[in-house]
Design a protein around this motif. Structure first.
Motif, PDB file in Angstrom:
ATOM      1  N   PHE A  11       0.751  -0.944  -0.040  1.00 44.95           N
ATOM      2  CA  PHE A  11       0.078   0.346   0.040  1.00 44.95           C
ATOM      3  C   PHE A  11       1.037   1.462   0.109  1.00 44.95           C
ATOM      4  O   PHE A  11       0.604   2.157  -1.004  1.00 44.95           O
ATOM      5  CB  PHE A  11      -0.645  -0.035   0.873  1.00 44.95           C
ATOM      6  N   LEU A  12       1.800   1.098   0.607  1.00 48.47           N
ATOM      7  CA  LEU A  12       3.085   2.455   0.720  1.00 48.47           C
ATOM      8  C   LEU A  12       3.848   2.492  -0.580  1.00 48.47           C
ATOM      9  O   LEU A  12       4.143   3.660  -1.074  1.00 48.47           O
ATOM     10  CB  LEU A  12       4.076   2.305   2.292  1.00 48.47           C
ATOM     11  N   PHE A  13       3.461   1.438  -0.930  1.00 48.13           N
ATOM     12  CA  PHE A  13       4.032   2.229  -2.257  1.00 48.13           C
ATOM     13  C   PHE A  13       3.197   2.235  -3.909  1.00 48.13           C
ATOM     14  O   PHE A  13       3.840   2.799  -4.812  1.00 48.13           O
ATOM     15  CB  PHE A  13       5.307   0.610  -2.826  1.00 48.13           C
ATOM     16  N   SER A  14       1.920   1.743  -3.885  1.00 46.78           N
ATOM     17  CA  SER A  14       1.057   1.919  -4.544  1.00 46.78           C
ATOM     18  C   SER A  14       0.468   3.344  -4.750  1.00 46.78           C
ATOM     19  O   SER A  14       0.890   3.722  -5.903  1.00 46.78           O
ATOM     20  CB  SER A  14      -0.096   0.831  -3.905  1.00 46.78           C
ATOM     21  N   TRP A  15       0.404   4.200  -3.778  1.00 49.02           N
ATOM     22  CA  TRP A  15       0.487   5.169  -4.120  1.00 49.02           C
ATOM     23  C   TRP A  15       1.448   6.220  -4.802  1.00 49.02           C
ATOM     24  O   TRP A  15       0.725   6.719  -5.950  1.00 49.02           O
ATOM     25  CB  TRP A  15       0.336   5.829  -2.955  1.00 49.02           C
ATOM     26  N   PRO A  16       2.648   6.594  -4.540  1.00 48.69           N
ATOM     27  CA  PRO A  16       3.217   6.588  -5.091  1.00 48.69           C
ATOM     28  C   PRO A  16       3.825   5.986  -7.196  1.00 48.69           C
ATOM     29  O   PRO A  16       3.584   6.955  -7.815  1.00 48.69           O
ATOM     30  CB  PRO A  16       5.554   6.512  -4.844  1.00 48.69           C
ATOM     31  N   TYR A  17       3.596   4.615  -7.472  1.00 47.57           N
ATOM     32  CA  TYR A  17       3.414   4.315  -8.655  1.00 47.57           C
ATOM     33  C   TYR A  17       1.939   4.872  -9.236  1.00 47.57           C
ATOM     34  O   TYR A  17       1.751   5.217 -10.438  1.00 47.57           O
ATOM     35  CB  TYR A  17       2.780   2.318  -8.295  1.00 47.57           C
ATOM     36  N   ALA A  18       1.174   5.028  -8.305  1.00 49.73           N
ATOM     37  CA  ALA A  18       0.187   5.624  -9.397  1.00 49.73           C
ATOM     38  C   ALA A  18      -0.196   6.791  -9.390  1.00 49.73           C
ATOM     39  O   ALA A  18      -0.424   7.161 -10.084  1.00 49.73           O
ATOM     40  CB  ALA A  18      -1.075   5.556  -8.560  1.00 49.73           C
ATOM     41  N   VAL A  20       2.703   8.679 -10.092  1.00 47.79           N
ATOM     42  CA  VAL A  20       3.805   8.164 -10.997  1.00 47.79           C
ATOM     43  C   VAL A  20       3.105   8.339 -12.516  1.00 47.79           C
ATOM     44  O   VAL A  20       3.456   9.341 -13.788  1.00 47.79           O
ATOM     45  CB  VAL A  20       5.004   8.214 -10.746  1.00 47.79           C
ATOM     46  N   PHE A  21       3.141   6.988 -12.444  1.00 49.10           N
ATOM     47  CA  PHE A  21       2.191   6.823 -13.482  1.00 49.10           C
ATOM     48  C   PHE A  21       0.951   7.327 -14.527  1.00 49.10           C
ATOM     49  O   PHE A  21       0.824   7.859 -15.819  1.00 49.10           O
ATOM     50  CB  PHE A  21       1.667   4.743 -12.900  1.00 49.10           C
ATOM     51  N   ALA A  22       0.554   8.146 -13.349  1.00 45.98           N
ATOM     52  CA  ALA A  22      -0.661   9.447 -13.663  1.00 45.98           C
ATOM     53  C   ALA A  22      -0.057  10.307 -14.564  1.00 45.98           C
ATOM     54  O   ALA A  22      -0.542  10.751 -15.836  1.00 45.98           O
ATOM     55  CB  ALA A  22      -1.545   9.506 -13.002  1.00 45.98           C
ATOM     56  N   VAL A  35      -5.698   9.640 -17.624  1.00 46.64           N
ATOM     57  CA  VAL A  35      -5.549   9.932 -16.358  1.00 46.64           C
ATOM     58  C   VAL A  35      -6.682   9.696 -15.563  1.00 46.64           C
ATOM     59  O   VAL A  35      -6.256   9.092 -14.559  1.00 46.64           O
ATOM     60  CB  VAL A  35      -5.012  11.528 -16.168  1.00 46.64           C
ATOM     61  N   LEU A  36      -7.287  10.391 -15.862  1.00 44.87           N
ATOM     62  CA  LEU A  36      -8.374   9.861 -14.672  1.00 44.87           C
ATOM     63  C   LEU A  36      -9.094   8.337 -14.676  1.00 44.87           C
ATOM     64  O   LEU A  36      -9.955   8.213 -14.257  1.00 44.87           O
ATOM     65  CB  LEU A  36     -10.250  11.219 -15.165  1.00 44.87           C
ATOM     66  N   SER A  37      -8.818   7.736 -16.001  1.00 47.04           N
ATOM     67  CA  SER A  37      -9.521   6.253 -15.631  1.00 47.04           C
ATOM     68  C   SER A  37      -8.554   6.139 -15.044  1.00 47.04           C
ATOM     69  O   SER A  37      -8.994   4.586 -14.803  1.00 47.04           O
ATOM     70  CB  SER A  37      -9.978   5.847 -17.358  1.00 47.04           C
ATOM     71  N   PHE A  38      -7.772   6.097 -15.589  1.00 43.50           N
ATOM     72  CA  PHE A  38      -6.304   5.119 -14.767  1.00 43.50           C
ATOM     73  C   PHE A  38      -6.907   5.386 -12.836  1.00 43.50           C
ATOM     74  O   PHE A  38      -6.664   4.304 -11.900  1.00 43.50           O
ATOM     75  CB  PHE A  38      -4.881   5.958 -14.738  1.00 43.50           C
ATOM     76  N   LEU A  39      -6.461   7.195 -12.345  1.00 43.10           N
ATOM     77  CA  LEU A  39      -7.317   6.864 -11.100  1.00 43.10           C
ATOM     78  C   LEU A  39      -8.248   6.153 -10.830  1.00 43.10           C
ATOM     79  O   LEU A  39      -8.503   6.131  -9.424  1.00 43.10           O
ATOM     80  CB  LEU A  39      -7.247   8.446 -10.927  1.00 43.10           C
ATOM     81  N   TYR A  99      -8.867   0.374 -20.865  1.00 43.07           N
ATOM     82  CA  TYR A  99      -7.598  -0.106 -21.012  1.00 43.07           C
ATOM     83  C   TYR A  99      -7.633   1.273 -19.681  1.00 43.07           C
ATOM     84  O   TYR A  99      -6.220  -0.457 -18.967  1.00 43.07           O
ATOM     85  CB  TYR A  99      -7.581  -0.151 -22.164  1.00 43.07           C
ATOM     86  N   PHE A 100      -7.307   2.379 -19.771  1.00 41.93           N
ATOM     87  CA  PHE A 100      -6.885   2.503 -18.525  1.00 41.93           C
ATOM     88  C   PHE A 100      -7.157   2.239 -17.073  1.00 41.93           C
ATOM     89  O   PHE A 100      -6.613   1.563 -16.194  1.00 41.93           O
ATOM     90  CB  PHE A 100      -6.460   3.803 -18.610  1.00 41.93           C
ATOM     91  N   THR A 101      -8.947   2.322 -17.179  1.00 38.63           N
ATOM     92  CA  THR A 101      -8.910   1.461 -16.079  1.00 38.63           C
ATOM     93  C   THR A 101      -8.810   0.607 -15.385  1.00 38.63           C
ATOM     94  O   THR A 101      -8.812   0.361 -14.062  1.00 38.63           O
ATOM     95  CB  THR A 101     -11.061   1.458 -15.943  1.00 38.63           C
ATOM     96  N   PHE A 102      -8.854  -0.351 -16.719  1.00 33.71           N
ATOM     97  CA  PHE A 102      -8.165  -1.881 -16.371  1.00 33.71           C
ATOM     98  C   PHE A 102      -6.644  -1.846 -15.435  1.00 33.71           C
ATOM     99  O   PHE A 102      -6.678  -2.401 -14.142  1.00 33.71           O
ATOM    100  CB  PHE A 102      -8.223  -2.196 -17.391  1.00 33.71           C
ATOM    101  N   VAL A 103      -5.845  -0.905 -15.515  1.00 33.84           N
ATOM    102  CA  VAL A 103      -4.271  -0.483 -15.761  1.00 33.84           C
ATOM    103  C   VAL A 103      -4.585  -0.019 -14.273  1.00 33.84           C
ATOM    104  O   VAL A 103      -3.775  -0.928 -13.562  1.00 33.84           O
ATOM    105  CB  VAL A 103      -3.898  -0.202 -16.766  1.00 33.84           C
ATOM    106  N   GLY A 104      -5.613   0.405 -13.588  1.00 35.12           N
ATOM    107  CA  GLY A 104      -5.877   1.122 -12.324  1.00 35.12           C
ATOM    108  C   GLY A 104      -6.113  -0.277 -12.019  1.00 35.12           C
ATOM    109  O   GLY A 104      -5.252   0.376 -10.636  1.00 35.12           O
ATOM    110  N   LEU A 105      -6.687  -0.880 -12.208  1.00 32.07           N
ATOM    111  CA  LEU A 105      -7.042  -2.085 -11.429  1.00 32.07           C
ATOM    112  C   LEU A 105      -5.881  -3.128 -10.642  1.00 32.07           C
ATOM    113  O   LEU A 105      -6.211  -3.601 -10.205  1.00 32.07           O
ATOM    114  CB  LEU A 105      -8.500  -2.732 -11.952  1.00 32.07           C
TER     115      LEU A 105
END
Length: 128
Positions: A11-18, A20-22, A35-39, A99-105
């Motif tokens: 969980f600690l590393f998921s936020w920075p990844y999200a 940076v990816f966004a 970006v909103l789809s991924f988020l 697709y970006f929503t799925f990658v976000g999931l």
């Protein structure tokens, strides 16, 4: 400092990844909908995995005999929730990119592999 278990580290590393990816996604595409789809997918993934972690931790401490049934129930709840998120993204293709929503999931799973490998090696070195 309290020693964190592996799931808390993920969980600690998921936020920075999200984040940076966004940012990288926005700099490459200049499309805020992507970006909103991924988020949307990332926040949904972290929300459900956090809920799953808290429920399973509580059951493990208080009712260990119910772990199997609650784990199965949480699996179906996560599946239905993720299907709902993808359905929402699919229904409005002008605002959401499925697709970006799925990658976000998949954010939690994507981050779990490197974090698991890195910290599993560090913990095994400390135990030796």
């Amino acid at each position: 400092m309290k020693k964190k278990n592996l799931i808390e580290k993920i969980f600690l590393f998921s936020w920075p990844y999200a984040i940076v990816f966004a940012l990288v996604l926005y700099l490459i595409t200049w499309n805020a909908d992507y970006v909103l789809s991924f988020l949307l997918g990332s926040a949904s993934s972290l929300l459900m995995n956090s809920l799953n972690y808290r429920i399973m931790k509580n059951i493990y401490e208080n009712k260990p005999e119910a772990i199997k049934s609650r784990h199965i129930i949480m699996f179906f709840v996560k599946f239905i929730f993720f299907a709902l998120i993808l359905f929402i993204a699919y229904q409005d293709p002008e605002s959401w990119n499925i697709y970006f929503t799925f990658v976000g999931l998949l954010t939690f799973r994507i981050v779990s592999f490197p974090v698991g490998l890195i910290f599993a090696n560090k913990e095994s070195d400390e135990n030796d």
